[in-house]
Design a protein around this motif. Sequence first.
Motif, PDB file in Angstrom:
ATOM      1  N   PHE A  11      48.591 105.685  11.488  1.00 38.52           N
ATOM      2  CA  PHE A  11      47.836 106.953  11.140  1.00 38.52           C
ATOM      3  C   PHE A  11      46.263 106.855  11.035  1.00 38.52           C
ATOM      4  CE2 PHE A  11      49.400 106.410   7.172  1.00 38.52           C
ATOM      5  CZ  PHE A  11      48.143 106.984   6.239  1.00 38.52           C
ATOM      6  N   TRP A  12      46.272 105.697  10.044  1.00 42.38           N
ATOM      7  CA  TRP A  12      44.756 105.519   9.750  1.00 42.38           C
ATOM      8  C   TRP A  12      43.881 104.812  10.708  1.00 42.38           C
ATOM      9  CZ3 TRP A  12      44.001 100.566   8.717  1.00 42.38           C
ATOM     10  CH2 TRP A  12      44.890  99.769   8.484  1.00 42.38           C
ATOM     11  N   GLY A  13      44.521 104.452  11.839  1.00 43.30           N
ATOM     12  CA  GLY A  13      43.595 103.635  12.747  1.00 43.30           C
ATOM     13  C   GLY A  13      43.921 102.237  13.199  1.00 43.30           C
ATOM     14  N   GLY A  14      44.765 101.579  12.144  1.00 39.44           N
ATOM     15  CA  GLY A  14      45.262 100.416  12.228  1.00 39.44           C
ATOM     16  C   GLY A  14      46.236  99.882  12.994  1.00 39.44           C
ATOM     17  N   TYR A  15      46.770  98.795  12.610  1.00 38.37           N
ATOM     18  CA  TYR A  15      48.084  98.431  13.400  1.00 38.37           C
ATOM     19  C   TYR A  15      48.928  97.741  12.300  1.00 38.37           C
ATOM     20  CZ  TYR A  15      50.640  96.060  17.375  1.00 38.37           C
ATOM     21  OH  TYR A  15      51.715  95.860  18.173  1.00 38.37           O
ATOM     22  N   THR A  16      50.138  98.047  12.056  1.00 39.70           N
ATOM     23  CA  THR A  16      50.833  97.229  11.174  1.00 39.70           C
ATOM     24  C   THR A  16      52.210  97.218  11.327  1.00 39.70           C
ATOM     25  OG1 THR A  16      51.506  99.235   9.727  1.00 39.70           O
ATOM     26  CG2 THR A  16      49.179  98.081   9.258  1.00 39.70           C
ATOM     27  N   GLY A  17      52.936  96.072  10.858  1.00 44.13           N
ATOM     28  CA  GLY A  17      54.226  95.656  10.970  1.00 44.13           C
ATOM     29  C   GLY A  17      54.810  95.159   9.810  1.00 44.13           C
ATOM     30  N   SER A  18      55.934  95.449   9.330  1.00 50.08           N
ATOM     31  CA  SER A  18      56.469  94.819   8.012  1.00 50.08           C
ATOM     32  C   SER A  18      57.960  94.137   8.115  1.00 50.08           C
ATOM     33  CB  SER A  18      56.741  95.950   6.909  1.00 50.08           C
ATOM     34  OG  SER A  18      57.504  96.973   7.361  1.00 50.08           O
ATOM     35  N   TRP A  19      58.210  93.109   7.239  1.00 49.54           N
ATOM     36  CA  TRP A  19      59.263  92.335   7.249  1.00 49.54           C
ATOM     37  C   TRP A  19      59.663  91.695   6.124  1.00 49.54           C
ATOM     38  CZ3 TRP A  19      58.638  87.323   5.820  1.00 49.54           C
ATOM     39  CH2 TRP A  19      57.340  86.715   5.928  1.00 49.54           C
ATOM     40  N   ALA A  20      61.054  91.473   5.904  1.00 51.66           N
ATOM     41  CA  ALA A  20      61.057  90.773   4.408  1.00 51.66           C
ATOM     42  C   ALA A  20      61.604  89.266   4.590  1.00 51.66           C
ATOM     43  CB  ALA A  20      62.414  91.617   3.751  1.00 51.66           C
ATOM     44  N   ASP A  21      61.297  88.623   3.321  1.00 49.22           N
ATOM     45  CA  ASP A  21      61.677  87.283   3.436  1.00 49.22           C
ATOM     46  C   ASP A  21      63.209  87.180   2.842  1.00 49.22           C
ATOM     47  OD1 ASP A  21      62.035  87.348   0.705  1.00 49.22           O
ATOM     48  OD2 ASP A  21      60.312  86.227   0.366  1.00 49.22           O
ATOM     49  N   PRO A  22      63.713  86.156   2.809  1.00 52.07           N
ATOM     50  CA  PRO A  22      65.312  86.204   2.742  1.00 52.07           C
ATOM     51  C   PRO A  22      65.780  86.544   1.240  1.00 52.07           C
ATOM     52  CG  PRO A  22      64.661  84.061   3.689  1.00 52.07           C
ATOM     53  CD  PRO A  22      63.219  84.914   3.498  1.00 52.07           C
ATOM     54  N   GLU A  23      64.815  86.753   0.479  1.00 48.65           N
ATOM     55  CA  GLU A  23      65.097  87.389  -0.684  1.00 48.65           C
ATOM     56  C   GLU A  23      64.702  88.801  -0.898  1.00 48.65           C
ATOM     57  OE1 GLU A  23      65.140  85.370  -4.392  1.00 48.65           O
ATOM     58  OE2 GLU A  23      66.113  83.465  -3.387  1.00 48.65           O
TER      59      GLU A  23
END
Length: 139
Positions: free
Chosen positions: A105-117
């Motif tokens: 929504f703020w104009g950027g481009y993002t994605g998220s992930w988690a490490d094994p813990e």
Amino acid sequence: MNTNRISLITLAVKNLQAQADFYAALGWRQEFQSEHVVFYDLGGQKFGLYVIDMLANDLNKTPDQMGTGAQTLTVNFASKGDVDAAYDAALAAGGTALKRPDDIFWGGYTGSWADPEGHVWEYAWNPYWTLDAEGRITS
């Protein structure tokens, strides 16, 4: 005295070697490793993985009191394509997908992930920030 800075970011981990192996699979190069801690140089800052029992002891807590926190570690990239490539590499190394990169929504481009813990990482492109050749924010 300037306190508006961060010198070291430390993640409490249960399995130090497994976590170190994961970050190596991402291409991170260790600066130092001992039985209880791993450090990575971030070009003026440090990133550490520290066995949760040891970190809890340092903070006068038990490991059960440490929790997982509600933080996100963010790496900014110069383009949406770089975000996509890094995100895919994190999943290929063993990360868990949380949110596929997309416009936000703020104009950027993002994605998220988690490490094994379960430590949450966000990969982002911010149209309002300029990065230098090393990926440091310059504006």
